[in-house]
Design a protein around this motif. Structure first.
Motif, PDB file in Angstrom:
ATOM      1  N   GLY A  49       0.745  -1.279   0.003  1.00 44.11           N
ATOM      2  CA  GLY A  49      -0.008  -0.104   0.124  1.00 44.11           C
ATOM      3  C   GLY A  49       0.722   1.366  -0.032  1.00 44.11           C
ATOM      4  N   CYS A  50       0.059   2.236   0.503  1.00 44.29           N
ATOM      5  CA  CYS A  50       0.497   3.771   0.267  1.00 44.29           C
ATOM      6  C   CYS A  50       1.620   4.014   1.011  1.00 44.29           C
ATOM      7  CB  CYS A  50      -0.334   4.813   0.216  1.00 44.29           C
ATOM      8  SG  CYS A  50      -1.723   4.613  -0.830  1.00 44.29           S
ATOM      9  N   LEU A  51       2.073   3.515   2.443  1.00 43.60           N
ATOM     10  CA  LEU A  51       3.049   3.762   3.184  1.00 43.60           C
ATOM     11  C   LEU A  51       4.241   3.197   2.540  1.00 43.60           C
ATOM     12  CD1 LEU A  51       3.296   4.725   6.175  1.00 43.60           C
ATOM     13  CD2 LEU A  51       3.887   2.597   6.723  1.00 43.60           C
ATOM     14  N   VAL A  52       4.216   2.054   1.830  1.00 46.25           N
ATOM     15  CA  VAL A  52       5.389   1.596   1.127  1.00 46.25           C
ATOM     16  C   VAL A  52       5.914   2.445  -0.190  1.00 46.25           C
ATOM     17  CG1 VAL A  52       6.167  -0.414  -0.538  1.00 46.25           C
ATOM     18  CG2 VAL A  52       4.591  -0.974   1.477  1.00 46.25           C
ATOM     19  N   GLU A  53       5.088   3.132  -0.658  1.00 42.06           N
ATOM     20  CA  GLU A  53       5.431   4.176  -1.803  1.00 42.06           C
ATOM     21  C   GLU A  53       6.252   5.429  -1.182  1.00 42.06           C
ATOM     22  OE1 GLU A  53       3.920   1.842  -4.547  1.00 42.06           O
ATOM     23  OE2 GLU A  53       5.347   3.637  -4.785  1.00 42.06           O
ATOM     24  N   ARG A  54       6.216   5.373   0.074  1.00 38.76           N
ATOM     25  CA  ARG A  54       6.904   6.665   0.448  1.00 38.76           C
ATOM     26  C   ARG A  54       8.070   6.017   1.513  1.00 38.76           C
ATOM     27  NH1 ARG A  54       3.779  10.394   4.308  1.00 38.76           N
ATOM     28  NH2 ARG A  54       5.757  11.794   3.677  1.00 38.76           N
ATOM     29  N   TYR A  55       8.046   4.991   2.158  1.00 42.25           N
ATOM     30  CA  TYR A  55       9.169   4.465   2.834  1.00 42.25           C
ATOM     31  C   TYR A  55       9.457   2.949   2.610  1.00 42.25           C
ATOM     32  CZ  TYR A  55       7.558   8.588   5.587  1.00 42.25           C
ATOM     33  OH  TYR A  55       7.159   9.800   5.788  1.00 42.25           O
ATOM     34  N   ARG A  56       9.569   2.508   1.349  1.00 44.43           N
ATOM     35  CA  ARG A  56       9.957   1.108   0.893  1.00 44.43           C
ATOM     36  C   ARG A  56      11.062   0.581   1.943  1.00 44.43           C
ATOM     37  NH1 ARG A  56       8.394  -0.746  -4.391  1.00 44.43           N
ATOM     38  NH2 ARG A  56       7.219   1.135  -4.722  1.00 44.43           N
ATOM     39  N   ALA A  57      12.242   1.085   1.687  1.00 43.82           N
ATOM     40  CA  ALA A  57      13.523   0.859   2.343  1.00 43.82           C
ATOM     41  C   ALA A  57      13.303   0.883   3.922  1.00 43.82           C
ATOM     42  CB  ALA A  57      14.577   1.586   1.561  1.00 43.82           C
ATOM     43  N   GLN A  58      12.711   1.824   4.484  1.00 45.69           N
ATOM     44  CA  GLN A  58      12.788   2.485   6.112  1.00 45.69           C
ATOM     45  C   GLN A  58      12.115   1.326   6.644  1.00 45.69           C
ATOM     46  OE1 GLN A  58      12.383   4.340   3.380  1.00 45.69           O
ATOM     47  NE2 GLN A  58      12.781   6.536   3.978  1.00 45.69           N
ATOM     48  N   ILE A  59      10.899   0.767   5.864  1.00 48.35           N
ATOM     49  CA  ILE A  59      10.289  -0.157   6.690  1.00 48.35           C
ATOM     50  C   ILE A  59      10.780  -1.425   6.966  1.00 48.35           C
ATOM     51  CG2 ILE A  59       8.097  -1.614   6.468  1.00 48.35           C
ATOM     52  CD1 ILE A  59       6.809   0.382   4.614  1.00 48.35           C
ATOM     53  N   LEU A  60      11.618  -1.988   5.871  1.00 50.78           N
ATOM     54  CA  LEU A  60      12.567  -3.143   5.975  1.00 50.78           C
ATOM     55  C   LEU A  60      13.635  -2.914   7.044  1.00 50.78           C
ATOM     56  CD1 LEU A  60      12.397  -4.254   2.239  1.00 50.78           C
ATOM     57  CD2 LEU A  60      11.198  -5.209   4.202  1.00 50.78           C
ATOM     58  N   GLN A  61      13.956  -1.866   6.956  1.00 55.95           N
ATOM     59  CA  GLN A  61      15.238  -1.369   8.057  1.00 55.95           C
ATOM     60  C   GLN A  61      14.684  -1.515   9.419  1.00 55.95           C
ATOM     61  OE1 GLN A  61      16.441   2.035   6.271  1.00 55.95           O
ATOM     62  NE2 GLN A  61      17.501   1.098   4.481  1.00 55.95           N
ATOM     63  N   GLN A  62      13.690  -0.769   9.472  1.00 56.79           N
ATOM     64  CA  GLN A  62      13.094  -0.364  10.880  1.00 56.79           C
ATOM     65  C   GLN A  62      12.336  -1.544  11.628  1.00 56.79           C
ATOM     66  OE1 GLN A  62      11.555   3.600  10.711  1.00 56.79           O
ATOM     67  NE2 GLN A  62      13.379   4.243   9.599  1.00 56.79           N
ATOM     68  N   VAL A  63      11.521  -2.283  10.869  1.00 55.33           N
ATOM     69  CA  VAL A  63      10.775  -3.621  11.670  1.00 55.33           C
ATOM     70  C   VAL A  63      11.359  -4.680  10.792  1.00 55.33           C
ATOM     71  CG1 VAL A  63       8.601  -4.302  11.998  1.00 55.33           C
ATOM     72  CG2 VAL A  63       8.878  -1.972  11.273  1.00 55.33           C
ATOM     73  N   PRO A  64      12.320  -5.223  11.621  1.00 56.63           N
ATOM     74  CA  PRO A  64      12.858  -6.698  10.954  1.00 56.63           C
ATOM     75  C   PRO A  64      11.968  -7.748  10.594  1.00 56.63           C
ATOM     76  CG  PRO A  64      13.559  -6.099  13.332  1.00 56.63           C
ATOM     77  CD  PRO A  64      12.707  -4.895  12.574  1.00 56.63           C
ATOM     78  N   GLU A  65      10.753  -7.646  11.344  1.00 59.15           N
ATOM     79  CA  GLU A  65       9.764  -8.821  11.303  1.00 59.15           C
ATOM     80  C   GLU A  65       8.975  -8.709   9.648  1.00 59.15           C
ATOM     81  OE1 GLU A  65      10.789  -8.081  15.160  1.00 59.15           O
ATOM     82  OE2 GLU A  65       9.617  -6.893  13.957  1.00 59.15           O
ATOM     83  N   VAL A  66       9.403  -7.704   9.261  1.00 55.36           N
ATOM     84  CA  VAL A  66       8.590  -7.583   7.634  1.00 55.36           C
ATOM     85  C   VAL A  66       9.596  -8.146   6.709  1.00 55.36           C
ATOM     86  CG1 VAL A  66       7.916  -5.866   5.886  1.00 55.36           C
ATOM     87  CG2 VAL A  66       7.491  -5.122   8.364  1.00 55.36           C
ATOM     88  N   ASP A  67       9.133  -9.094   6.031  1.00 51.81           N
ATOM     89  CA  ASP A  67       9.766  -9.918   5.156  1.00 51.81           C
ATOM     90  C   ASP A  67       9.802  -9.366   3.687  1.00 51.81           C
ATOM     91  OD1 ASP A  67      10.106 -12.664   6.593  1.00 51.81           O
ATOM     92  OD2 ASP A  67       8.068 -12.042   6.985  1.00 51.81           O
ATOM     93  N   ALA A  68       8.619  -8.453   3.324  1.00 47.92           N
ATOM     94  CA  ALA A  68       8.751  -7.947   1.936  1.00 47.92           C
ATOM     95  C   ALA A  68       7.836  -6.773   2.193  1.00 47.92           C
ATOM     96  CB  ALA A  68       8.285  -8.785   1.173  1.00 47.92           C
ATOM     97  N   VAL A  69       7.956  -5.772   1.038  1.00 47.32           N
ATOM     98  CA  VAL A  69       7.016  -4.892   0.655  1.00 47.32           C
ATOM     99  C   VAL A  69       6.549  -4.504  -0.705  1.00 47.32           C
ATOM    100  CG1 VAL A  69       7.995  -3.203   2.616  1.00 47.32           C
ATOM    101  CG2 VAL A  69       8.901  -3.256   0.243  1.00 47.32           C
ATOM    102  N   VAL A  70       5.197  -4.619  -0.591  1.00 50.71           N
ATOM    103  CA  VAL A  70       4.759  -4.481  -2.064  1.00 50.71           C
ATOM    104  C   VAL A  70       4.038  -3.096  -2.255  1.00 50.71           C
ATOM    105  CG1 VAL A  70       2.707  -5.322  -3.494  1.00 50.71           C
ATOM    106  CG2 VAL A  70       4.191  -6.885  -1.989  1.00 50.71           C
ATOM    107  N   GLY A  71       4.386  -2.291  -3.190  1.00 46.87           N
ATOM    108  CA  GLY A  71       3.882  -0.867  -3.628  1.00 46.87           C
ATOM    109  C   GLY A  71       2.217  -1.038  -4.214  1.00 46.87           C
ATOM    110  N   THR A  72       1.857   0.277  -4.318  1.00 43.52           N
ATOM    111  CA  THR A  72       0.232   0.074  -4.985  1.00 43.52           C
ATOM    112  C   THR A  72       0.275  -0.122  -6.573  1.00 43.52           C
ATOM    113  OG1 THR A  72       0.759   2.598  -5.456  1.00 43.52           O
ATOM    114  CG2 THR A  72      -0.144   2.143  -3.403  1.00 43.52           C
ATOM    115  N   GLY A  73       1.555   0.017  -7.205  1.00 45.17           N
ATOM    116  CA  GLY A  73       1.646  -0.369  -8.191  1.00 45.17           C
ATOM    117  C   GLY A  73       1.916  -2.098  -8.541  1.00 45.17           C
TER     118      GLY A  73
END
Ligand code: SF4
Length: 487
Positions: free
Chosen positions: A80-104
């Motif tokens: 979703g939309c948070l990924v479009e803003r903070y793709r890399a930061q989400i993975l760096q800051q929340v180690p439990e997150v395995d993958a991010v998928v953008g709106t496109g």
């Protein structure tokens, strides 16, 4: 079967993306579960268009991360939309997150679930689903959203949606029609057309008055009770569109048109143009063309540079405009919106005070409008769609009139759903209802006739909602409407 749980945040457009991702996973044999504690895969589809929505998204990610740390979850995916803003930061800051998928990248959810997709390079979103895209309907079976376009080309200075969702792009005309026909064949009675700006539909396809053409064609769909649309852009509302709205009982006499403000000064700073007097003329044209039309809008208060004079102008506008439904957002800075750079920021307490004052004005108007409606309709039963048992009050059922959009407007509470014949209404029924009384935002009535139920032409169609609704569907941030905490 591997169980998947979804948290779907934000607006109905984001919900459709969640439904597409659920459809793709269900087609691949995954089982959807409403319980986060039993899900092996968790997907959080985020919203981030204003600060409060962003905070809600981060809280939901951290909450689901707990299930990864201590529960059954083996994979946590953020979309979703948070990924479009903070793709890399989400993975760096929340180690439990395995993958991010953008709106496109919605249609690549399987690579995130099964493959080794962790993050894709940021690209302008271009994805558009179509009528053959698998999709699980999570709204009540009788009422579904259809996203007719994605993205936005307007320059509103407070908004980052064009950055999150990409350039405006319309779905193919026939694809929308087929989706509606499939939905109705599977039991849907009401479709709500959505996009960032539905009134621009078809411009990129070379269609003139594309939305009017779409509505006219959808009004031919057998067994459809109502088609309505949300998110009209004021200067895109044509006489052709209004005439079309007035042309068929299957097109709900309803318009949602976010105006955002009424002061010329503030609208100029918002890069939206126009002003209150022009909007009043437009409202008058709408009401003249479509008698009994219900009008909804939303405003932002506390925009940088909004003076007390500007705010008074907005209050006067609301007093005169006599709208049926209204949402009010408190302005909040978003660092990559143009308005972030503007001076004359308004104090947050003053913003909250202005929101309360404006809502108080509308509450009186809404109460008076509904009281007049009850008087006007007394003794003349009106058409309504039955929603089902009320979440707000176990003693009553809920329904909606054509002037009430799902989830964002007032409700019709039913004190009686059984006829003297013993026939009882069920969710999705079209019924005639006798209106008895009203309060500030809602109406009360009872069923007096249940209209024949159309035969389901395609009951087994894969589209109807799976038994599992999303783990949580929080959408209160995106409507600006007063929180409804009843019962
Ligand atoms: S029209 Fe709506 S989505 Fe588009 S930029 Fe303006 S506020 Fe944002």
């Amino acid at each position: 079967m591997t169980k998947v749980g979804f948290v779907s945040l934000g607006c109905p457009k984001n919900l459709v993306d969640s439904e597409v991702m659920m459809g793709i996973l269900a087609r691949e044999g995954y089982e959807l579960t409403p319980r986060a504690d039993e899900a092996e895969i968790l997907v959080v589809n985020t919203c981030s268009f204003i600060e409060a929505a962003q905070k809600e998204s981060v809280d939901a990610i951290l909450e689901m991360a707990e299930h990864k740390k201590f529960g059954a979850a083996k994979k946590l995916i953020v979309a979703g939309c948070l990924v479009e803003r903070y793709r890399a930061q989400i993975l760096q800051q929340v180690p439990e997150v395995d993958a991010v998928v953008g709106t496109g990248e919605v249609e690549r959810i399987m690579e995130a679930v099964e493959g080794d997709l962790r993050v894709l390079p940021a690209q302008p979103p271009a994805f558009l689903y179509h009528d053959l895209t698998p999709r699980i309907i999570t709204t009540p079976k009788h009422a579904a959203y259809i996203k007719i376009a994605e993205g936005c080309d307007h320059p509103c200075s407070f908004c980052i949606i064009p950055q999150l969702r990409g350039k405006f792009r319309s779905r193919r005309f026939e694809s929308v029609i087929r989706e509606a026909e499939n939905l109705v064949a599977a039991g849907t009675r009401e479709v709500t057309l959505i996009g960032q700006d539905t009134t621009s539909y078809g411009e990129d396809l070379g269609l003139r008055d594309g939305l009017a053409q779409l509505l006219a064609r959808l009004s031919q769909v057998e067994d459809l009770l109502w088609v309505r649309f949300l998110y009209a852009y004021p200067n895109r509302v044509t006489q052709k569109l209004l005439d079309t709205l007035a042309s068929s009982p299957r097109i709900a006499r309803y318009m949602d048109m976010p105006l955002q403000h009424a002061s010329r000064n503030v609208l100029a700073r918002m890069k939206r143009g126009s002003h209150g007097d022009a909007f009043l003329k437009l409202l008058e044209r709408i009401r003249t063309t479509i008698p009994e039309v219900s009008l909804r809008t939303s405003f932002i208060v506390g925009f940088p540079g909004e003076t007390e004079v500007d705010f008074d102008e907005l209050c006067d506008f609301v007093r005169v405009a006599n709208l049926d439904w209204m949402g009010v957002f408190e302005y909040s800075d978003v660092d990559n919106a143009h308005s972030f750079t503007l001076d004359e920021k308004v104090d947050t307490e003053l913003i909250a005070d202005r929101r309360n004052r404006l809502m108080a004005i509308q509450k009186k108007i809404s109460r008076a409008n509904l009281r007049a409606k009850v008087k006007r309709l007394s003794g003349a039963p009106v058409l309504a769609v039955i929603e089902g048992p009320s979440n707000d009050n176990p003693l009553v059922w809920e329904a909606r009139l054509e002037g009430m959009a799902p989830e964002i407007d007032g409700k019709l509470y039913l004190t009686d759903i059984e006829l003297p014949t013993g026939e009882v209404a069920v969710p999705g029924d079209a019924a005639r209802v006798e209106i008895t009384k009203s309060d500030a935002y809602d109406i009360i009535g009872r069923v007096v006739e249940i209209l024949p139920r159309p035969a389901l032409r395609n009951p087994g169609a894969a589209i109807p909602g799976s038994p599992a609704a999303p783990v949580e569907k929080l959408h209160r941030i995106a409507t600006g409407a007063p929180l409804r905490v009843l019962g």
